[in-house]
Design a protein around this motif. Structure first.
Motif, PDB file in Angstrom:
ATOM      1  N   ALA A   1     -24.480  15.937 -10.072  1.00 17.49           N
ATOM      2  CA  ALA A   1     -24.891  16.580  -8.819  1.00 17.49           C
ATOM      3  C   ALA A   1     -23.687  16.852  -7.926  1.00 17.49           C
ATOM      4  CB  ALA A   1     -25.906  15.704  -8.085  1.00 17.49           C
ATOM      5  N   GLY A   2     -22.509  16.948  -8.512  1.00 20.48           N
ATOM      6  CA  GLY A   2     -21.325  17.259  -7.737  1.00 20.48           C
ATOM      7  C   GLY A   2     -20.567  16.054  -7.240  1.00 20.48           C
ATOM      8  N   HIS A   3     -21.112  14.841  -7.441  1.00 26.32           N
ATOM      9  CA  HIS A   3     -20.422  13.624  -7.025  1.00 26.32           C
ATOM     10  C   HIS A   3     -19.728  13.046  -8.246  1.00 26.32           C
ATOM     11  CE1 HIS A   3     -22.508  13.933  -3.225  1.00 26.32           C
ATOM     12  NE2 HIS A   3     -23.660  13.994  -3.861  1.00 26.32           N
ATOM     13  N   HIS A   4     -18.420  13.144  -8.260  1.00 26.01           N
ATOM     14  CA  HIS A   4     -17.694  12.762  -9.463  1.00 26.01           C
ATOM     15  C   HIS A   4     -16.241  12.505  -9.113  1.00 26.01           C
ATOM     16  CE1 HIS A   4     -15.702  16.639  -9.398  1.00 26.01           C
ATOM     17  NE2 HIS A   4     -16.873  17.166  -9.121  1.00 26.01           N
ATOM     18  N   GLU A   5     -15.493  11.986 -10.043  1.00 24.57           N
ATOM     19  CA  GLU A   5     -14.051  11.869  -9.917  1.00 24.57           C
ATOM     20  C   GLU A   5     -13.453  11.909 -11.309  1.00 24.57           C
ATOM     21  OE1 GLU A   5     -13.776   6.995  -9.554  1.00 24.57           O
ATOM     22  OE2 GLU A   5     -13.793   8.213  -7.751  1.00 24.57           O
ATOM     23  N   ASP A   6     -12.261  12.493 -11.406  1.00 23.37           N
ATOM     24  CA  ASP A   6     -11.596  12.553 -12.697  1.00 23.37           C
ATOM     25  C   ASP A   6     -10.237  11.854 -12.661  1.00 23.37           C
ATOM     26  OD1 ASP A   6     -10.076  14.278 -11.217  1.00 23.37           O
ATOM     27  OD2 ASP A   6     -10.587  16.070 -12.361  1.00 23.37           O
ATOM     28  N   HIS A   7      -9.950  11.133 -11.547  1.00 27.20           N
ATOM     29  CA  HIS A   7      -8.713  10.384 -11.484  1.00 27.20           C
ATOM     30  C   HIS A   7      -8.859   9.265 -10.454  1.00 27.20           C
ATOM     31  CE1 HIS A   7      -8.304  13.111  -8.044  1.00 27.20           C
ATOM     32  NE2 HIS A   7      -7.495  12.206  -7.540  1.00 27.20           N
ATOM     33  N   VAL A   8      -7.905   8.346 -10.490  1.00 24.04           N
ATOM     34  CA  VAL A   8      -7.881   7.269  -9.520  1.00 24.04           C
ATOM     35  C   VAL A   8      -6.430   6.860  -9.315  1.00 24.04           C
ATOM     36  CG1 VAL A   8      -8.125   5.450 -11.270  1.00 24.04           C
ATOM     37  CG2 VAL A   8      -8.887   5.023  -8.919  1.00 24.04           C
ATOM     38  N   HIS A   9      -6.084   6.455  -8.106  1.00 25.72           N
ATOM     39  CA  HIS A   9      -4.735   5.993  -7.816  1.00 25.72           C
ATOM     40  C   HIS A   9      -4.710   4.461  -7.766  1.00 25.72           C
ATOM     41  CE1 HIS A   9      -4.258  10.178  -6.345  1.00 25.72           C
ATOM     42  NE2 HIS A   9      -3.026  10.008  -6.803  1.00 25.72           N
ATOM     43  N   VAL A  10      -3.658   3.896  -8.322  1.00 26.28           N
ATOM     44  CA  VAL A  10      -3.458   2.449  -8.274  1.00 26.28           C
ATOM     45  C   VAL A  10      -2.120   2.185  -7.609  1.00 26.28           C
ATOM     46  CG1 VAL A  10      -4.936   1.946 -10.231  1.00 26.28           C
ATOM     47  CG2 VAL A  10      -2.547   2.451 -10.644  1.00 26.28           C
ATOM     48  N   GLY A  11      -2.127   1.358  -6.592  1.00 26.60           N
ATOM     49  CA  GLY A  11      -0.910   1.103  -5.826  1.00 26.60           C
ATOM     50  C   GLY A  11      -0.166  -0.122  -6.323  1.00 26.60           C
ATOM     51  N   ILE A  12       1.169  -0.085  -6.123  1.00 28.77           N
ATOM     52  CA  ILE A  12       2.011  -1.233  -6.459  1.00 28.77           C
ATOM     53  C   ILE A  12       2.995  -1.443  -5.313  1.00 28.77           C
ATOM     54  CG2 ILE A  12       3.542   0.267  -7.788  1.00 28.77           C
ATOM     55  CD1 ILE A  12       2.855  -3.406  -8.591  1.00 28.77           C
ATOM     56  N   GLU A  13       3.095  -2.662  -4.827  1.00 30.38           N
ATOM     57  CA  GLU A  13       3.937  -2.964  -3.672  1.00 30.38           C
ATOM     58  C   GLU A  13       5.398  -3.086  -4.098  1.00 30.38           C
ATOM     59  OE1 GLU A  13       4.448  -6.381  -0.186  1.00 30.38           O
ATOM     60  OE2 GLU A  13       2.805  -6.481  -1.634  1.00 30.38           O
ATOM     61  N   LEU A  14       6.268  -2.346  -3.399  1.00 35.73           N
ATOM     62  CA  LEU A  14       7.703  -2.421  -3.628  1.00 35.73           C
ATOM     63  C   LEU A  14       8.329  -3.321  -2.570  1.00 35.73           C
ATOM     64  CD1 LEU A  14       8.480   1.344  -4.363  1.00 35.73           C
ATOM     65  CD2 LEU A  14       7.639  -0.429  -5.914  1.00 35.73           C
ATOM     66  N   LEU A  15       9.230  -4.185  -2.987  1.00 36.67           N
ATOM     67  CA  LEU A  15       9.794  -5.187  -2.092  1.00 36.67           C
ATOM     68  C   LEU A  15      11.043  -4.655  -1.387  1.00 36.67           C
ATOM     69  CD1 LEU A  15       9.378  -8.333  -4.362  1.00 36.67           C
ATOM     70  CD2 LEU A  15       7.875  -7.515  -2.529  1.00 36.67           C
ATOM     71  N   GLN A  16      11.201  -5.065  -0.128  1.00 35.77           N
ATOM     72  CA  GLN A  16      12.348  -4.679   0.675  1.00 35.77           C
ATOM     73  C   GLN A  16      13.482  -5.669   0.459  1.00 35.77           C
ATOM     74  OE1 GLN A  16      12.462  -1.929   3.196  1.00 35.77           O
ATOM     75  NE2 GLN A  16      14.579  -2.402   2.709  1.00 35.77           N
ATOM     76  N   ASP A  17      14.712  -5.161   0.383  1.00 34.46           N
ATOM     77  CA  ASP A  17      15.879  -6.049   0.346  1.00 34.46           C
ATOM     78  C   ASP A  17      16.997  -5.423   1.162  1.00 34.46           C
ATOM     79  OD1 ASP A  17      17.290  -4.159  -1.236  1.00 34.46           O
ATOM     80  OD2 ASP A  17      16.481  -5.019  -3.083  1.00 34.46           O
ATOM     81  N   ASP A  18      18.129  -6.127   1.258  1.00 36.35           N
ATOM     82  CA  ASP A  18      19.268  -5.646   2.036  1.00 36.35           C
ATOM     83  C   ASP A  18      20.466  -5.322   1.144  1.00 36.35           C
ATOM     84  OD1 ASP A  18      17.903  -5.978   4.481  1.00 36.35           O
ATOM     85  OD2 ASP A  18      18.353  -8.133   4.458  1.00 36.35           O
ATOM     86  N   GLN A  19      20.215  -5.101  -0.125  1.00 39.21           N
ATOM     87  CA  GLN A  19      21.292  -4.829  -1.062  1.00 39.21           C
ATOM     88  C   GLN A  19      21.483  -3.323  -1.246  1.00 39.21           C
ATOM     89  OE1 GLN A  19      20.676  -6.917  -4.735  1.00 39.21           O
ATOM     90  NE2 GLN A  19      19.940  -8.771  -3.709  1.00 39.21           N
ATOM     91  N   ILE A  20      22.737  -2.899  -1.318  1.00 45.08           N
ATOM     92  CA  ILE A  20      23.045  -1.522  -1.669  1.00 45.08           C
ATOM     93  C   ILE A  20      23.001  -1.411  -3.183  1.00 45.08           C
ATOM     94  CG2 ILE A  20      24.806   0.278  -1.626  1.00 45.08           C
ATOM     95  CD1 ILE A  20      25.773  -0.852   1.021  1.00 45.08           C
ATOM     96  N   GLU A  21      22.114  -0.555  -3.692  1.00 48.38           N
ATOM     97  CA  GLU A  21      21.876  -0.524  -5.138  1.00 48.38           C
ATOM     98  C   GLU A  21      21.474   0.886  -5.575  1.00 48.38           C
ATOM     99  OE1 GLU A  21      18.874  -3.486  -5.550  1.00 48.38           O
ATOM    100  OE2 GLU A  21      17.630  -2.599  -3.990  1.00 48.38           O
ATOM    101  N   PRO A  22      21.617   1.183  -6.855  1.00 45.01           N
ATOM    102  CA  PRO A  22      21.224   2.506  -7.363  1.00 45.01           C
ATOM    103  C   PRO A  22      19.706   2.625  -7.468  1.00 45.01           C
ATOM    104  CG  PRO A  22      21.928   1.119  -9.175  1.00 45.01           C
ATOM    105  CD  PRO A  22      22.196   0.340  -7.917  1.00 45.01           C
ATOM    106  N   ILE A  23      19.240   3.807  -7.863  1.00 46.03           N
ATOM    107  CA  ILE A  23      17.818   4.006  -8.124  1.00 46.03           C
ATOM    108  C   ILE A  23      17.392   3.091  -9.256  1.00 46.03           C
ATOM    109  CG2 ILE A  23      16.100   5.692  -8.911  1.00 46.03           C
ATOM    110  CD1 ILE A  23      17.899   7.847  -7.662  1.00 46.03           C
ATOM    111  N   GLU A  24      16.249   2.421  -9.088  1.00 47.28           N
ATOM    112  CA  GLU A  24      15.757   1.483 -10.100  1.00 47.28           C
ATOM    113  C   GLU A  24      14.422   1.964 -10.656  1.00 47.28           C
ATOM    114  OE1 GLU A  24      17.504  -2.746  -8.625  1.00 47.28           O
ATOM    115  OE2 GLU A  24      16.012  -1.815  -7.329  1.00 47.28           O
ATOM    116  N   GLN A  25      14.107   1.474 -11.834  1.00 53.43           N
ATOM    117  CA  GLN A  25      12.946   1.991 -12.560  1.00 53.43           C
ATOM    118  C   GLN A  25      12.067   0.845 -13.059  1.00 53.43           C
ATOM    119  OE1 GLN A  25      14.081   4.162 -16.051  1.00 53.43           O
ATOM    120  NE2 GLN A  25      11.999   4.722 -16.615  1.00 53.43           N
ATOM    121  N   PHE A  26      10.747   1.074 -13.000  1.00 53.53           N
ATOM    122  CA  PHE A  26       9.801   0.216 -13.695  1.00 53.53           C
ATOM    123  C   PHE A  26       8.737   1.097 -14.320  1.00 53.53           C
ATOM    124  CE2 PHE A  26       8.233   0.569  -9.382  1.00 53.53           C
ATOM    125  CZ  PHE A  26       6.864   0.683  -9.512  1.00 53.53           C
ATOM    126  N   VAL A  27       7.817   0.484 -15.054  1.00 53.07           N
ATOM    127  CA  VAL A  27       6.879   1.252 -15.867  1.00 53.07           C
ATOM    128  C   VAL A  27       5.448   0.839 -15.541  1.00 53.07           C
ATOM    129  CG1 VAL A  27       6.056   1.650 -18.229  1.00 53.07           C
ATOM    130  CG2 VAL A  27       8.511   1.605 -17.756  1.00 53.07           C
TER     131      VAL A  27
END
Length: 353
Positions: A93-119
Motif C-alpha cells: 500500500a505504498g508503505h515500504h523501505e528498500d534500505h536502512v542506515h546503521v550508524g557507527i560512533e567515531l572516537l575523537q583524539d588529539d593526534q595528527i594522523e592520516p586518513i584511516e579505514q575500517f570495514v
C-alpha cells in the motif's frame, strides 16, 4: 457407509482444506539482492553506512552486520560492534523501505594522523541474497593536518584549464605537494601542455590553482580528457589526488571530410535522394556542397545555415522527424555521431570547408 470409506473421505477433505493435495506449485517469491555501502566522516562524528536491497522486499529481511578495523583501530578510532537490523517487508500500500542506515560512533583524539579505514561487513541475511558483503569506511582527521583533494576541470580547446587543489581547513605548516599532468584520450603536445612540478599552499590558505594550457586546432573531434595527479603531500593528508580534465571541441565539422561522405553513403541512393526518382524531388547526386546548401525538397530548404532545427537535412535523420518518415526510408539510419556532425556543421553556419 463403512468405517474405512468414511476415513478416506475425511482424509481427502483435510488434504484439500490444508493444501496437502497436489494442486500445483505456488508462485515463487522474489528474493532481492543485498549490498552494503560505507561512509566517510570526520573523527568524533557518526558514520552512516547503508544496507540496501535491489527492490522492496516481499518478506522482512534481517541482517547481521559487524564493523572491523583496518588502518583504523577498534576502541581507539571507532566503537566496534556486531548488531542486527531488519528491513521491513512492503505492505503493498505504498508503505515500504528498500534500505536502512546503521550508524557507527567515531572516537575523537588529539593526534595528527592520516586518513584511516575500517570495514562494515554483512555476516548473514535472511530472505535476501548478499551480493556486496563488505564496504570501506574512512575516518578524516581534524587535528591540525588538512585534508587535500583536487577537483576536475573542463575547458574549451585553446584555453587554460584550472584545477583547484583545496584543503578542508588551513594548515599550521606549509603544505608541499607534487603534481603531474598525463594524457588520456587527449594527447600531450597536440592537445595540452604536459607539465609536472612542486607547489606549496601557505599556512592560512586553503586553495591552490594548477593551470594546464590546452592547444587550439582546426579538427572537429569529440571531447577529450587528460589527468592531473597530486602526490607526495607533506604536512597534509591526501584524500583524492586525481582530477579529470575535459577539453571541449570548438571546431565546426568539415563538409568535405565529415558531411559529404555521410550524405553519399546514406542519402544519395536509390529510393531516397539519388537515382531517377529522388524522394521529394530532391536529388543530391554526388552530394556536392552546392547541391546540399541550395537544394530544396517538399519541406523547403534542406539547410538553413545557423539553424539545424529548421533544416530538414538534420531533423529528417533523427528518430522523431517533423515530417513523415525518418531518412533514409527503412534504414540503415544515420548514426547518432553523424547526426551530431550534421547538426554542428549547420549550426556553425554550414561552411564550405
Amino acid at each position: 457407509m463403512n468405517r474405512k470409506l468414511c476415513l478416506l473421505i475425511i482424509c481427502a477433505g483435510l488434504a484439500l482444506l490444508y493444501g496437502c493435495a497436489d494442486l500445483g506449485s505456488p508462485p515463487a517469491i522474489p528474493v532481492p539482492e543485498l549490498s552494503v555501502h560505507g561512509d566517510t566522516t570526520t573523527e568524533g562524528g557518526i558514520a552512516q553506512c547503508e544496507i540496501e536491497l535491489s527492490f522492496e522486499a516481499p518478506r522482512p529481511v534481517t541482517v547481521i552486520y559487524t564493523f572491523v578495523g583496518s588502518s583504523a583501530t577498534a576502541g581507539q578510532d571507532f566503537i566496534a560492534r556486531t548488531d542486527t537490523v531488519t528491513i521491513e517487508a512492503t505492505d503493498g500500500a505504498g508503505h515500504h523501505e528498500d534500505h536502512v542506515h546503521v550508524g557507527i560512533e567515531l572516537l575523537q583524539d588529539d593526534q595528527i594522523e592520516p586518513i584511516e579505514q575500517f570495514v562494515v561487513r554483512i555476516l548473514s541475511a535472511s530472505n535476501a541474497v548478499v551480493v556486496e558483503a563488505e564496504a570501506s569506511c574512512f575516518v578524516l582527521d581534524d587535528d591540525g593536518v588538512p585534508i587535500v583533494l583536487v577537483r576536475d576541470s573542463s575547458v574549451v580547446e585553446g584555453d587554460t584549464a584550472s584545477f583547484e587543489v583545496v584543503l578542508n581547513k588551513p594548515g599550521i605548516l606549509p603544505l608541499i605537494l607534487d603534481y603531474a599532468v598525463s594524457g588520456g584520450t587527449a594527447l600531450a603536445t597536440s592537445d595540452f601542455v604536459a607539465e609536472s612540478g612542486k607547489d606549496t599552499i601557505l599556512p592560512g590558505s586553503t586553495k591552490l590553482i594548477i593551470k594546464v594550457p590546452t592547444v587550439e586546432d582546426n579538427l572537429f573531434e569529440p571531447e577529450e580528457t587528460f589527468t592531473v595527479t597530486i602526490s607526495n603531500v607533506v604536512n597534509g593528508a591526501l584524500f583524492d589526488g586525481n582530477a579529470l580534465g575535459t577539453i571541449e571541441n570548438d571546431d565546426v565539422p568539415s563538409f568535405a571530410a565529415d558531411i559529404q561522405p555521410v550524405l553519399v553513403l546514406r542519402c544519395a541512393i536509390a529510393g531516397c535522394h539519388g537515382g531517377t526518382s529522388a524522394e521529394g524531388g530532391l536529388n543530391l547526386g554526388s552530394a556536392t556542397y552546392h547541391a546540399v546548401l541550395h537544394g530544396s525538397g517538399s519541406h523547403g530548404p534542406i539547410v538553413v545555415p545557423g539553424d539545424a532545427a529548421a533544416s530538414s537535412l538534420y531533423f529528417k535523420t533523427t528518430s522523431s522527424p517533423q515530417f513523415e518518415l525518418r531518412m533514409p526510408p527503412g534504414g540503415p539510419y544515420v548514426p547518432t555521431s553523424d547526426q551530431e556532425k550534421i547538426r554542428d556543421w549547420i549550426n556553425g553556419g554550414a561552411p564550405d570547408n
